[in-house]
Design an enzyme around this catalytic site. Structure first.
Site, PDB file in Angstrom:
ATOM      1  N   HIS A   1       3.896   1.488   2.453  1.00  0.00           N
ATOM      2  CA  HIS A   1       5.094   0.649   1.890  1.00  0.00           C
ATOM      3  C   HIS A   1       5.763   1.300   0.813  1.00  0.00           C
ATOM      4  CE1 HIS A   1       2.358  -2.955   2.942  1.00  0.00           C
ATOM      5  NE2 HIS A   1       3.370  -3.136   3.668  1.00  0.00           N
TER       6      HIS A   1
ATOM      7  N   CYS B   1     -10.166 -11.104  19.620  1.00  0.00           N
ATOM      8  CA  CYS B   1      -9.240 -11.418  18.156  1.00  0.00           C
ATOM      9  C   CYS B   1      -9.726 -10.683  17.170  1.00  0.00           C
ATOM     10  CB  CYS B   1      -9.582 -12.819  18.027  1.00  0.00           C
ATOM     11  SG  CYS B   1      -8.607 -13.220  16.345  1.00  0.00           S
TER      12      CYS B   1
ATOM     13  N   HIS C   1       0.857  -1.100   0.003  1.00  0.00           N
ATOM     14  CA  HIS C   1      -0.039  -0.021  -0.009  1.00  0.00           C
ATOM     15  C   HIS C   1       0.811   1.343   0.013  1.00  0.00           C
ATOM     16  CE1 HIS C   1       0.591  -1.182   4.382  1.00  0.00           C
ATOM     17  NE2 HIS C   1       0.942   0.117   4.250  1.00  0.00           N
TER      18      HIS C   1
ATOM     19  N   CYS D   1      -5.743 -16.912  20.732  1.00  0.00           N
ATOM     20  CA  CYS D   1      -6.871 -17.296  19.852  1.00  0.00           C
ATOM     21  C   CYS D   1      -6.439 -18.579  19.092  1.00  0.00           C
ATOM     22  CB  CYS D   1      -7.040 -16.248  18.897  1.00  0.00           C
ATOM     23  SG  CYS D   1      -8.398 -16.540  17.768  1.00  0.00           S
TER      24      CYS D   1
ATOM     25  N   LYS E   1     -12.670  11.509   0.180  1.00  0.00           N
ATOM     26  CA  LYS E   1     -12.205  11.034  -1.357  1.00  0.00           C
ATOM     27  C   LYS E   1     -12.625   9.728  -1.422  1.00  0.00           C
ATOM     28  CE  LYS E   1      -9.434  14.199  -3.442  1.00  0.00           C
ATOM     29  NZ  LYS E   1      -9.321  15.612  -2.537  1.00  0.00           N
TER      30      LYS E   1
ATOM     31  N   HIS F   1     -11.223 -13.054  14.223  1.00  0.00           N
ATOM     32  CA  HIS F   1     -12.229 -13.901  14.453  1.00  0.00           C
ATOM     33  C   HIS F   1     -13.486 -13.156  15.232  1.00  0.00           C
ATOM     34  CE1 HIS F   1      -9.183 -16.878  13.274  1.00  0.00           C
ATOM     35  NE2 HIS F   1     -10.127 -17.311  12.833  1.00  0.00           N
TER      36      HIS F   1
ATOM     37  N   LYS G   1     -17.629   5.828  -1.202  1.00  0.00           N
ATOM     38  CA  LYS G   1     -18.274   5.306  -2.097  1.00  0.00           C
ATOM     39  C   LYS G   1     -19.348   6.133  -2.609  1.00  0.00           C
ATOM     40  CE  LYS G   1     -18.507   1.215   0.080  1.00  0.00           C
ATOM     41  NZ  LYS G   1     -19.210   0.271   0.559  1.00  0.00           N
TER      42      LYS G   1
ATOM     43  N   CYS H   1      -7.075 -18.495  15.454  1.00  0.00           N
ATOM     44  CA  CYS H   1      -5.731 -18.061  14.404  1.00  0.00           C
ATOM     45  C   CYS H   1      -4.615 -18.827  15.008  1.00  0.00           C
ATOM     46  CB  CYS H   1      -5.409 -16.285  15.007  1.00  0.00           C
ATOM     47  SG  CYS H   1      -6.698 -15.353  14.911  1.00  0.00           S
TER      48      CYS H   1
END
Length: 635
Positions: free
Chosen positions: A22, A144, A19, A127, A295, A147, A298, A130
RNA sequence: GGCGAGGUAGCUCAGUUGGUGAGAGCAUGCGGCUCAUAUCCGCAGAGUCGGGGGUUCGAGUCCCUCCCUCGCUACCA
């Protein structure tokens, strides 16, 4: 011997797509790497992917692949993305590389032999969905995050690194080396964390639960967990301990976002210290990009993927914006409107147009070749030279401190003054008056300045920089002269071929219409409300307190038993001990958030939240009339 | 709740150890030039330097207090 420069990004976890964050970190690292290259240094730039852990195993299962197949694929996505942003790393490390694994094991053994790793008990929130532990901070409202279920508190035996042993030493080191962690705010934050006991670091997971990791060299039943794996990439990548690159390039500058400050500022230095390895050179911490949510809404239909910006504005437009707009340490705001404004004003109007008008004049007045190289400078020329050298020096200083926004602003001072210089020198008038000698001096001076500007911009916008340099007939690309030497180099070069009539590198972009901005504002106002659906999710009920006592392990808390008429009695911990005596609460009908995630508070389970009113006199529990039935719903 | 960092023109930010009328860029308005990507140059407007109090001959800059934002942290839930 040549000076060296080694810069790293964090290794990115391969369970998510790249994204904006990064991209920013990696562009910054690339910019710094290129900058030190044109300072004449020998550089090394490392990035890569972090590939161990449960999440990877699960994601692989979902995709019906083996973990190795899965990480190969996702890691490849990262690796192939960076060249699209003109990012040139020297090595792309993967924590599944055999060399890396060997290196991790070697360091684990080293620290173990030294006695800084011990076997002990570990407790935490686990968890089962997980198959992993969560820290309290990772839990979202006690649940969690994946979940949405309450985790279980589990004890198990694990290996620990004696991090606390090095706490005092680390405090002294950071205090003695102000440049070690920068910006200052993060250095302060680290020192604040170090004021409290940092404890030891759990570094293993039993294999029975997690197989996808690096096996501990001293215990086959365990793999190493997270940090002793991930952080070591910075030295395994360059061949610690004997590798030539390690000897040449270590220690490194680490660039990170603020979310992984603690591991890099505390875990990593103590690990290095324990292993007897020289510490890294510096940690540079940047903030987050906030993306204007309206921005992305939707309803406005204008969802923007930041990475698509590069397709819209070019790699260099995108890179320039990232480097120009984010002030190191602060959070930045990413909006397409700002990007367009910055693109237009800096790149199109100031720099781009400056190149274009200069080339156009050389073409018109001298047929594209400046032959006269015998220049004599007037006072105003010397002023320009002085100003240019000063601004370039400031640019270099800022970039050395990773402050790209500040550096680019300093460079723009030079660019603007060049536009002024052209205006006040009025080459078109000189041409009309046939003062060709003076005219060629003026144009040479601008052209030489442009060379410096283009060269200095190479770290940020390499592609455009190279085009600019080529357009002014200077084909010697970076590495033939250092930026610092170039600053004071005011000698014309041979222009062998006619320069082009113009250069339109950054065509202006359409500015947002007022309409869009108004809609944006409307969207913002909406955000202050929650919708009814959200409110409906909160389950408020009346309950009777049937028991109350002080929390055994906390001054401000009371433990209560509350009957919500649901057949079982709930345990609720409330922070009201300062305002209520336990006995006076019993029998009261109170208002409870019945569907709040259960959570342990100082060791006692709390299965709900008692509402209270914040008055000037203190907290007052919100009560309902005595004759109301327990469990009654409130809305 | 505690600690830390901030709150300076519409926006992004500079403002050295307290001292001439508080700055820059972008955006806005007006004027000029014509080599240029309707670009460039000049001028202008605009800020109770978060609020209040204090120290001082003098405070954006020091002290106190309150408000707000962000981060970390906690016996918030």
């Amino acid at each position: 011997m040549k000076k060296t420069f080694y810069v790293t990004t964090p290794i990115y976890y391969v369970n998510a797509k790249p994204h904006l964050g990064h991209a920013y970190t990696t562009v910054l690292a690339d910019t710094m790497n290129r900058f030190h290259k044109i300072l004449g240094e020998e550089t090394f730039f490392l990035t890569g992917t972090d590939e161990h852990g449960d999440k990877i195993v699960q994601a692989a299962q979902k995709a019906e692949k083996t973990p190795q197949e899965y990480v190969d694929e996702i890691s490849g996505l990262f690796k192939n993305l960076w060249p699209q942003l003109n990012i040139q790393f020297d090595k792309f490390i993967r924590t599944t590389d055999p060399d890396h694994k060997k290196c991790v094991q070697r360091i684990l053994q080293l620290v173990y032999d030294k006695g800084d790793i011990y076997f002990g008990e570990y407790g935490g929130y686990y968890c089962f969905g997980c198959e992993r532990f969560y820290t309290e901070k990772e839990l979202v409202d006690g649940l969690c995050p994946d979940h949405k279920k309450p985790p279980t508190y589990l004890h198990e035996e694990n290996y620990f690194f004696k991090m606390s042993k090095y706490q005092e030493w680390l405090i002294d080191y950071i205090k003695a080396n102000p440049d070690f962690i920068q910006p200052q705010a993060y250095r302060n934050e680290v020192l604040a964390i170090l004021k409290e006991d940092i404890g030891d670091l759990c570094i293993s997971r039993p294999k029975k639960r997690l197989k996808w990791g690096i096996e501990l060299p001293f215990d086959k039943n365990f793999v190493t967990y997270v940090w002793f794996d991930a952080l070591i990439n910075y030295i395994s990548a360059i061949g610690w301990p004997d590798g030539e690159k390690f000897k040449k390039f270590w220690p490194a500058y680490h660039i990170i976002a603020k979310d992984i400050l603690k591991p890099h500022a505390i875990f990593w230095p103590t690990m290095l210290k324990a292993a007897g390895i020289e510490l890294y050179r510096g940690l540079r911490v940047h903030g987050y990009w906030k993306v204007d949510e309206t921005k992305m809404s939707k309803s406005l239909g204008n969802v923007v993927d930041p990475l698509s910006m590069k397709d819209k504005y070019g790699v260099d437009g995108f890179r320039y914006f990232l480097m120009r707009e984010m002030h190191l340490g602060h959070d930045g705001n990413f909006s397409e409107k700002n990007l367009i404004e910055r693109f237009n004003s800096d790149l199109a109007n100031d720099i781009g147009n400056l190149f274009n008008r200069t080339l156009s004049m050389i073409s018109k007045y001298f047929g594209g070749i400046l032959e006269n190289k015998d220049l004599s400078f007037e006072p105003k020329d010397k002023d320009l030279i002085k100003l240019g050298e000063d601004s370039l020096k400031k640019y270099i200083e800022s970039f050395k401190g990773f402050k790209t926004a500040e550096g680019l602003e300093n460079l723009m001072v030079f660019v603007r003054s060049l536009n002024k210089y052209i205006d006040s020198s009025a080459p078109w008038t000189l041409y009309k008056e046939k003062k060709l000698e003076r005219l060629s001096t003026v144009l040479w001076l601008v052209l030489m300045s442009l060379k410096k500007v283009a060269y200095a911009l190479w770290p940020v916008i390499p592609e455009s920089s190279e085009k600019m340099l080529a357009s002014i007939g200077w084909e010697n690309m970076p590495n033939t002269i250092t930026l610092e030497d170039e600053i004071s180099n005011w000698t014309p070069w041979d222009i062998k071929e006619k320069l082009p009539k113009g250069l339109n590198l950054f065509p202006r972009k359409e500015v947002f219409k007022e309409q869009d901005i108004k809609e944006e504002k409307k969207g913002k106002e909406k955000q202050d409300y929650i919708d009814f659906e959200l409110f409906k999710k909160i389950d408020l009920r009346v309950g009777k307190i049937i028991e109350a006592k002080k929390h055994p392990n906390a001054d401000k808390l009371l433990c209560t038993k509350v009957d919500l008429g649901e057949g079982k009695i709930r345990s609720i911990v409330a922070g009201i001990a300062e305002y209520y005596d336990p006995t006076e609460l019993v029998g009261k009908n109170v208002v409870v958030v019945a569907n709040l995630a259960p959570r342990k508070i100082r060791g006692v389970l709390s299965e709900g939240m008692m509402l209270a009113i914040h008055t000037k006199q203190g907290l007052k529990v919100l009560t309902a009339e005595d004759d109301i039935e327990q469990g009654s719903k409130i809305s």
